[in-house]
Design a protein around this motif. Structure first.
Motif, PDB file in Angstrom:
ATOM      1  N   TYR A 288      15.990 -91.346 -60.376  1.00  0.00           N
ATOM      2  CA  TYR A 288      17.220 -92.682 -60.190  1.00  0.00           C
ATOM      3  C   TYR A 288      16.959 -93.531 -59.512  1.00  0.00           C
ATOM      4  O   TYR A 288      17.214 -95.061 -59.359  1.00  0.00           O
ATOM      5  CB  TYR A 288      18.026 -91.627 -59.842  1.00  0.00           C
ATOM      6  N   CYS A 289      15.916 -92.828 -58.276  1.00  0.00           N
ATOM      7  CA  CYS A 289      15.550 -93.762 -57.438  1.00  0.00           C
ATOM      8  C   CYS A 289      14.697 -95.118 -57.553  1.00  0.00           C
ATOM      9  O   CYS A 289      15.020 -95.985 -57.349  1.00  0.00           O
ATOM     10  CB  CYS A 289      15.333 -93.090 -56.217  1.00  0.00           C
ATOM     11  N   ARG A 290      14.024 -94.870 -58.701  1.00  0.00           N
ATOM     12  CA  ARG A 290      12.644 -95.482 -58.476  1.00  0.00           C
ATOM     13  C   ARG A 290      13.298 -96.992 -59.898  1.00  0.00           C
ATOM     14  O   ARG A 290      13.464 -97.691 -59.704  1.00  0.00           O
ATOM     15  CB  ARG A 290      11.964 -94.615 -59.638  1.00  0.00           C
ATOM     16  N   LYS A 291      14.790 -96.320 -60.394  1.00  0.00           N
ATOM     17  CA  LYS A 291      15.769 -97.398 -61.139  1.00  0.00           C
ATOM     18  C   LYS A 291      16.505 -98.132 -60.110  1.00  0.00           C
ATOM     19  O   LYS A 291      16.548 -99.195 -61.157  1.00  0.00           O
ATOM     20  CB  LYS A 291      16.559 -96.409 -62.289  1.00  0.00           C
ATOM     21  N   LEU A 292      16.567 -97.274 -59.251  1.00  0.00           N
ATOM     22  CA  LEU A 292      17.938 -97.816 -58.631  1.00  0.00           C
ATOM     23  C   LEU A 292      16.368 -98.712 -57.512  1.00  0.00           C
ATOM     24  O   LEU A 292      17.151-100.029 -57.637  1.00  0.00           O
ATOM     25  CB  LEU A 292      18.808 -97.269 -57.376  1.00  0.00           C
ATOM     26  N   TYR A 293      15.764 -98.772 -57.913  1.00  0.00           N
ATOM     27  CA  TYR A 293      14.870-100.138 -57.045  1.00  0.00           C
ATOM     28  C   TYR A 293      14.304-101.164 -57.595  1.00  0.00           C
ATOM     29  O   TYR A 293      14.569-101.716 -57.312  1.00  0.00           O
ATOM     30  CB  TYR A 293      13.239 -99.051 -56.614  1.00  0.00           C
ATOM     31  N   ARG A 294      14.171-100.878 -59.557  1.00  0.00           N
ATOM     32  CA  ARG A 294      13.723-101.808 -59.591  1.00  0.00           C
ATOM     33  C   ARG A 294      14.959-102.907 -60.389  1.00  0.00           C
ATOM     34  O   ARG A 294      14.714-103.470 -61.042  1.00  0.00           O
ATOM     35  CB  ARG A 294      12.991-101.328 -61.146  1.00  0.00           C
ATOM     36  N   TYR A 295      16.147-102.585 -60.473  1.00  0.00           N
ATOM     37  CA  TYR A 295      17.370-102.704 -60.518  1.00  0.00           C
ATOM     38  C   TYR A 295      17.799-103.822 -59.684  1.00  0.00           C
ATOM     39  O   TYR A 295      18.679-105.505 -59.637  1.00  0.00           O
ATOM     40  CB  TYR A 295      18.534-101.874 -60.880  1.00  0.00           C
ATOM     41  N   PHE A 296      17.460-103.143 -58.072  1.00  0.00           N
ATOM     42  CA  PHE A 296      18.211-104.214 -56.877  1.00  0.00           C
ATOM     43  C   PHE A 296      17.085-104.635 -56.590  1.00  0.00           C
ATOM     44  O   PHE A 296      17.189-105.342 -55.455  1.00  0.00           O
ATOM     45  CB  PHE A 296      18.938-103.058 -56.078  1.00  0.00           C
ATOM     46  N   VAL A 297      15.787-104.076 -56.573  1.00  0.00           N
ATOM     47  CA  VAL A 297      14.944-104.858 -55.585  1.00  0.00           C
ATOM     48  C   VAL A 297      13.974-105.368 -56.022  1.00  0.00           C
ATOM     49  O   VAL A 297      14.016-106.825 -56.335  1.00  0.00           O
ATOM     50  CB  VAL A 297      14.393-104.031 -54.756  1.00  0.00           C
ATOM     51  N   LYS A 298      12.702-104.647 -57.256  1.00  0.00           N
ATOM     52  CA  LYS A 298      11.876-105.347 -58.084  1.00  0.00           C
ATOM     53  C   LYS A 298      11.048-104.429 -58.880  1.00  0.00           C
ATOM     54  O   LYS A 298      11.758-103.488 -58.387  1.00  0.00           O
ATOM     55  CB  LYS A 298      10.742-106.179 -57.201  1.00  0.00           C
ATOM     56  N   SER A 299      11.011-105.107 -59.730  1.00  0.00           N
ATOM     57  CA  SER A 299      10.260-104.956 -60.873  1.00  0.00           C
ATOM     58  C   SER A 299       8.795-103.560 -60.511  1.00  0.00           C
ATOM     59  O   SER A 299       8.985-101.869 -61.064  1.00  0.00           O
ATOM     60  CB  SER A 299      10.214-104.644 -62.558  1.00  0.00           C
ATOM     61  N   ASN A 300       8.267-103.689 -59.676  1.00  0.00           N
ATOM     62  CA  ASN A 300       7.349-103.544 -59.298  1.00  0.00           C
ATOM     63  C   ASN A 300       6.909-102.539 -58.290  1.00  0.00           C
ATOM     64  O   ASN A 300       7.401-102.945 -56.794  1.00  0.00           O
ATOM     65  CB  ASN A 300       5.867-104.489 -59.253  1.00  0.00           C
ATOM     66  N   ILE A 301       6.607-101.173 -58.044  1.00  0.00           N
ATOM     67  CA  ILE A 301       6.702-100.100 -57.399  1.00  0.00           C
ATOM     68  C   ILE A 301       5.222-100.330 -56.255  1.00  0.00           C
ATOM     69  O   ILE A 301       4.428 -99.544 -57.308  1.00  0.00           O
ATOM     70  CB  ILE A 301       8.086 -99.093 -57.822  1.00  0.00           C
ATOM     71  N   SER A 302       5.353-100.286 -55.701  1.00  0.00           N
ATOM     72  CA  SER A 302       3.747-100.266 -54.945  1.00  0.00           C
ATOM     73  C   SER A 302       3.461 -99.057 -54.689  1.00  0.00           C
ATOM     74  O   SER A 302       4.620 -98.092 -54.409  1.00  0.00           O
ATOM     75  CB  SER A 302       3.875-101.256 -54.079  1.00  0.00           C
ATOM     76  N   ALA A 303       2.321 -98.580 -54.556  1.00  0.00           N
ATOM     77  CA  ALA A 303       2.181 -97.127 -53.430  1.00  0.00           C
ATOM     78  C   ALA A 303       2.454 -97.170 -52.536  1.00  0.00           C
ATOM     79  O   ALA A 303       3.440 -95.759 -51.980  1.00  0.00           O
ATOM     80  CB  ALA A 303       0.719 -96.971 -53.336  1.00  0.00           C
ATOM     81  N   THR A 304       2.828 -98.043 -51.547  1.00  0.00           N
ATOM     82  CA  THR A 304       3.484 -98.113 -49.863  1.00  0.00           C
ATOM     83  C   THR A 304       5.270 -97.645 -50.680  1.00  0.00           C
ATOM     84  O   THR A 304       5.713 -97.080 -50.459  1.00  0.00           O
ATOM     85  CB  THR A 304       3.446 -99.013 -49.314  1.00  0.00           C
ATOM     86  N   ALA A 305       5.485 -98.584 -51.481  1.00  0.00           N
ATOM     87  CA  ALA A 305       6.897 -97.956 -51.533  1.00  0.00           C
ATOM     88  C   ALA A 305       7.162 -96.514 -51.480  1.00  0.00           C
ATOM     89  O   ALA A 305       8.314 -96.527 -51.997  1.00  0.00           O
ATOM     90  CB  ALA A 305       7.611 -99.261 -52.415  1.00  0.00           C
ATOM     91  N   GLU A 306       6.838 -96.333 -52.962  1.00  0.00           N
ATOM     92  CA  GLU A 306       6.724 -94.993 -53.481  1.00  0.00           C
ATOM     93  C   GLU A 306       6.613 -94.086 -52.368  1.00  0.00           C
ATOM     94  O   GLU A 306       8.001 -93.431 -52.473  1.00  0.00           O
ATOM     95  CB  GLU A 306       5.329 -94.649 -54.252  1.00  0.00           C
ATOM     96  N   THR A 307       6.215 -94.465 -51.450  1.00  0.00           N
ATOM     97  CA  THR A 307       5.703 -93.089 -50.523  1.00  0.00           C
ATOM     98  C   THR A 307       7.014 -94.039 -49.753  1.00  0.00           C
ATOM     99  O   THR A 307       7.626 -92.795 -49.092  1.00  0.00           O
ATOM    100  CB  THR A 307       4.165 -93.227 -49.866  1.00  0.00           C
ATOM    101  N   ASP A 308       7.629 -94.659 -48.978  1.00  0.00           N
ATOM    102  CA  ASP A 308       8.120 -95.391 -47.907  1.00  0.00           C
ATOM    103  C   ASP A 308       9.401 -95.052 -48.564  1.00  0.00           C
ATOM    104  O   ASP A 308      10.804 -94.882 -47.488  1.00  0.00           O
ATOM    105  CB  ASP A 308       7.176 -96.889 -47.034  1.00  0.00           C
ATOM    106  N   ILE A 309       9.608 -95.288 -49.570  1.00  0.00           N
ATOM    107  CA  ILE A 309      11.125 -95.939 -49.887  1.00  0.00           C
ATOM    108  C   ILE A 309      11.654 -95.216 -50.986  1.00  0.00           C
ATOM    109  O   ILE A 309      12.495 -94.374 -50.409  1.00  0.00           O
ATOM    110  CB  ILE A 309      11.271 -97.335 -50.646  1.00  0.00           C
TER     111      ILE A 309
END
Length: 545
Positions: A288-309
């Motif tokens: 759900y958090c990955r879906k929220l990120y792509r919906y509200f922030v941006k489609s590409n989830i970097s390795a840093t974003a995966e760890t820190d966000i």
């Protein structure tokens, strides 16, 4: 590093634009003026009020001789009404009118939930009244609890029909809903590591889940079975059709056993046990958090974003038992959301998403204060002419987004299909509808809209800026675009005001209009402003948010 630390500075115009676009379907200068200077936390909190509907239910103005009117509150059987496809479109018109006229996270999150628990309104949800109940269910939990929704959605009449679970019986199992529940709605697959083993669940788990879901039936008349929490009509449990044996799940769920039960009340407890099992998995909260990120922030989830966000957001979601607001308020008030956690200009979040056709339409209507027919007093013009015939049948279909009707249960490719994601909104087949939107709102007589570019400039732009073509274009761009434009772009856009002349041509024409207010002088500036604003809306900068 990416950071969920709260933004320390107050919102400037750039950040206020970013928040308002990402968090609502209502984008106006007045709301921007309200947000500028506020802290991010206060601005986000301002958006979380659960405002009542301003339009309580849809209306069908047809047949014109004896309209079906407010059919969703009728005591007649839902299937007794003709024109069900038309009525489902009217339900989306009702939802959109509420969404565009309220400055709230509620509708952005409601549509997010639609992308998680997808139904296609014209692909098997049944009568329009059931689709109306379905959208109200998403709205009810938009600022609430995802896990609770994941329980309630199983008894939603539209969902029961859409994924055939109303046909799922102990002696004739139907795995459609169980499969999509795991694969698309909740935990998602993960990497396939063997035959029938998708890391997060297995084919065995789908079979066992189908047994849990057996015996849940659609209630065709919407009478009698009302959910006590939402006050919405729901389906019912047929205990005789439910598989009351114990359900043993795979090692993906720690070989968990759900004890089978055989009464309506205890079968619902069995459903609760299953949902709790799925939602206790860390991968469910991360999905759900990955879906929220792509919906509200941006489609590409970097390795840093995966760890820190993603990872800390998933923990927040788990810690709050899947209440959505603690997660979304943390994200939308964070340094990362506003590009304030690093100096990397190649990894921006502001301007990183291509607007969906829904966002583009809503932003144009609200920003330019487009007048469209009143759904309470001009029902025929609003529901039939403006929305059904144009917005629903022409604009949305032409732009590649059949409204609340994606072509598969996976939803709209922009929200799940790698690697393109939101770039899927653009193709040679969808450009024309997007680019014709402004012109249609300005010139089509059959949709009963009124877009006055002259009044817009008079009311929204500083008078000293409006009279000079350079400062006017800059002010418009500052309001319309996520980022500033350079001198070359200003010079390009201002040609639509001055043609081959010098700057004084526009200054003279504008001051002449302000002095005389006659129709002839107004038409001169209107023609120029119409061309300018159509061009600026269709420019690449406006397609981004």
């Amino acid at each position: 590093m990416a950071s969920l630390n709260p933004l320390s500075s107050n919102l400037d115009l750039r950040k206020a634009k970013h928040l308002l676009r990402r968090a609502t379907f209502n984008y106006t200068k007045e709301q921007l003026d309200t947000f500028v200077g506020m802290s991010a936390a206060d601005a986000v909190s301002n958006l979380t009020t659960n405002i009542p509907y301003i339009l309580n239910e849809p209306y069908d103005p047809l047949p014109t001789s004896n309209p079906d009117g407010y059919w969703t509150s009728s005591s007649e059987h839902p299937n007794s009404f003709d024109g069900q496809g038309r009525k489902r479109a009217h339900v989306t018109a009702w939802w959109w009118h509420n969404a565009i006229n309220q400055v709230s996270l509620k509708y952005k999150l409601s549509f997010f939930l639609h992308t998680c628990f997808t139904v296609g309104k014209d692909s098997g949800v049944g009568a329009a009244s059931f689709f109306f109940d379905h959208l109200r269910l998403l709205d009810f939990y938009a600022l609430g609890n995802i896990k609770t929704l994941a329980k309630k959605i199983t008894l939603d009449n539209a969902m029961l029909d859409y994924l055939d679970n109303t046909q799922n019986n102990k002696n004739n199992p139907n795995e459609n809903y169980a499969r999509e529940y795991l694969e698309l709605f909740t935990i998602l697959k993960g990497e396939q590591i063997g035959e029938g083993n998708y890391t997060n669940y297995t084919e065995l788990d789908i079979q066992q889940a189908a047994k849990v879901f057996s015996g849940f039936k659609k209630k065709g008349d919407r009478n009698g079975d009302i959910d006590t929490d939402t006050n919405l009509p729901i389906g019912y449990v047929n205990a005789n059709r439910h598989d009351s044996t114990d359900k043993t799940f795979s090692s993906a769920f720690n070989d968990h056993i759900i004890v089978g039960r055989n009464t309506k009340e205890t079968i619902l407890e069995e459903l609760d046990d299953f949902v709790e099992m799925v939602f206790s998995q860390e991968e469910t909260s991360k999905a759900y958090c990955r879906k929220l990120y792509r919906y509200f922030v941006k489609s590409n989830i970097s390795a840093t974003a995966e760890t820190d966000i993603i990872t800390p957001l998933a923990q927040i979601l788990l810690n709050n038992n899947y209440e959505i607001l603690p997660v979304i308020t943390t994200l939308l008030a964070s340094e990362h959301f506003y590009d304030a956690d690093d100096d990397d200009d190649t990894d921006n979040t502001i301007g990183a998403i291509i607007k969906s056709p829904l966002q583009l339409l809503s932003e144009v209507i609200s920003l330019f204060d487009v007048k469209y027919p009143n759904p309470e007093t001009e029902q025929l013009w609003f529901y039939r002419n403006f929305f059904l015939r144009y917005i629903h049948n022409i604009y949305f279909k032409g732009s590649g987004m059949e409204f609340f009707n994606p072509d598969s249960v996976a939803g709209y490719p922009a929200y799940y299909q790698e690697p393109g994601f939101d770039r899927n909104w653009f193709s040679s087949n969808t450009l024309i509808a997007r680019y014709e939107l402004m012109r249609d709102l300005l010139t089509r007589n059959d949709i009963y809209t009124h877009l006055d570019t002259v009044s817009f400039v008079e009311n929204k732009i500083n008078p000293e800026e409006a009279k000079d073509p350079n400062t006017l274009v800059f002010a418009l761009a500052d309001l319309m675009y996520p980022e500033n434009i350079d001198t070359d772009r200003i010079n390009y856009f201002k040609t639509f005001l001055i043609g081959d002349s010098d700057n004084y041509y526009w200054t003279g024409a504008w001051l002449q209009y302000l002095n005389t207010r006659n129709e002839s002088d107004m038409n001169v500036v209107k023609t120029r402003l119409d061309s300018l604003i159509i061009t600026m809306v269709n420019a690449a900068e406006f397609q981004l948010m």
